[in-house]
Design a protein around this motif. Sequence first.
Motif, PDB file in Angstrom:
ATOM      1  N   ALA A  76      30.754  59.290  61.341  1.00  0.00           N
ATOM      2  CA  ALA A  76      29.044  59.450  60.451  1.00  0.00           C
ATOM      3  C   ALA A  76      29.188  58.066  59.593  1.00  0.00           C
ATOM      4  O   ALA A  76      27.826  57.597  59.785  1.00  0.00           O
ATOM      5  CB  ALA A  76      29.172  60.809  60.200  1.00  0.00           C
ATOM      6  N   PRO A  77      30.079  57.542  59.226  1.00  0.00           N
ATOM      7  CA  PRO A  77      29.765  56.028  58.521  1.00  0.00           C
ATOM      8  C   PRO A  77      29.284  55.292  59.242  1.00  0.00           C
ATOM      9  O   PRO A  77      28.120  54.557  58.870  1.00  0.00           O
ATOM     10  CB  PRO A  77      30.975  56.316  57.703  1.00  0.00           C
ATOM     11  N   VAL A  78      29.742  55.146  59.980  1.00  0.00           N
ATOM     12  CA  VAL A  78      30.298  53.615  60.905  1.00  0.00           C
ATOM     13  C   VAL A  78      28.421  53.903  62.128  1.00  0.00           C
ATOM     14  O   VAL A  78      27.697  53.111  62.129  1.00  0.00           O
ATOM     15  CB  VAL A  78      30.982  53.635  61.562  1.00  0.00           C
ATOM     16  N   LEU A  79      28.408  55.424  62.059  1.00  0.00           N
ATOM     17  CA  LEU A  79      27.400  55.558  63.232  1.00  0.00           C
ATOM     18  C   LEU A  79      25.453  55.423  62.468  1.00  0.00           C
ATOM     19  O   LEU A  79      24.874  54.747  62.892  1.00  0.00           O
ATOM     20  CB  LEU A  79      27.535  56.610  63.816  1.00  0.00           C
ATOM     21  N   LEU A  80      25.971  56.157  61.138  1.00  0.00           N
ATOM     22  CA  LEU A  80      24.667  56.291  60.060  1.00  0.00           C
ATOM     23  C   LEU A  80      24.073  54.552  59.971  1.00  0.00           C
ATOM     24  O   LEU A  80      23.189  53.731  60.004  1.00  0.00           O
ATOM     25  CB  LEU A  80      24.488  56.590  59.240  1.00  0.00           C
ATOM     26  N   GLY A  81      25.749  54.032  59.514  1.00  0.00           N
ATOM     27  CA  GLY A  81      25.349  52.218  59.125  1.00  0.00           C
ATOM     28  C   GLY A  81      24.925  51.730  60.508  1.00  0.00           C
ATOM     29  O   GLY A  81      23.990  50.838  60.463  1.00  0.00           O
ATOM     30  N   THR A  82      25.256  52.005  61.863  1.00  0.00           N
ATOM     31  CA  THR A  82      24.648  50.770  62.541  1.00  0.00           C
ATOM     32  C   THR A  82      23.227  51.035  63.104  1.00  0.00           C
ATOM     33  O   THR A  82      22.918  50.158  63.035  1.00  0.00           O
ATOM     34  CB  THR A  82      25.553  51.612  64.099  1.00  0.00           C
TER      35      THR A  82
END
Length: 369
Positions: free
Chosen positions: A259-265
């Motif tokens: 979730a953090p990487v997907l949201l950040g991307t």
Amino acid sequence: MRCDDASAMWDQARRALEICNACQFCDGYCALFGALKARRDLSLVDLAFLSNLCHNCRACHHACQYAPPHAFQLNLPRSLSRVRHGTYQDHAWPRPLGRLFQKNERFVLAVTLIAVAACLALGMLWVPREALLGVGAEPKAFYRVVPWGVIAGSAGVTAGWSLLAIGMAVRSYWRSLGPVPGGARWLPALRDALRDAVTLRNLGGGAGCSDRDERLSRARRRFHHAMAYGVAACFAATAVATVFDHALGWAAPYPLLSAPVLLGTLGGVGILVGTAGLAWLKRGADPEPLAPELAGADLALLAQLFLVSASGLALLAVRETAAMGPLLLVHLGSVLGFFATLPYGKFLHGPFRVAALLRAALERHAADR
């Protein structure tokens, strides 16, 4: 700004709005004209309020029969832009820092570049070479370069100060508008103001903005949404990562499908698209309704956000290479520079505009009752 320049600025805006109030051809274009109709004698307080209701879509300028080459030489967007920028300086906290709004692009870019350079210099001096240029994406790889306490502490202190300064500036601006009209209903007004802010309903109404000439387009609203929601997604990514780290014990860096990487991307791409698109529109915009001395402040914020997003996405792309450590330092420096300049740059237009929209909604509800 010299006293005579400030006086001329206020007089020019008052004259333009008085002509608009007599004409009322643009009634319904945005919230500004509805609030203007309720005012006959325009005080400095009224001008400060109305200028922050203006979203600078420029549609009224291209529809105006009194705009140049008419003898009245009416240029409402330019006049209100100058007054609006003046309100940021007048209500900055602490007050002496209001001077930072003069030649604002120099301040914003200088602070950002100094923050990036300082992070790189301190990293090269204090971080062991094997940690700085180490290769690997195992848990806590980031914290070998910069300890979590340093990241959280520096970002927390900088962001905390900025939020305090923004809150005090908005409080000063709100109090300057005077008492709330009797009979106003706060909850419906707050709902209306937040809806207008989130949807950017006043950014050109339903037809869009006059981005380049008299033709209307929704491009500016779409790019603005991409940028704003991109920032929101990045903050959401940080919040989720904090829960992962402190509540679940999962240390960064996280998998690509987390979730953090997907949201950040998603947020990073949105910021890149939004800032690049807005800069492109500004480059080709009709210069007539714009205040040329304020263009630098607008572009400085866009460049700053672009750097934050680009460095974050680059860090994601190279986090399993020797470039991870230096790029982490660049990204941290750009974020710190962004946080440090929030209360003293163009970003302040967001909270000031929400405050003006809330005031306008309170006035509408009071009038209805």
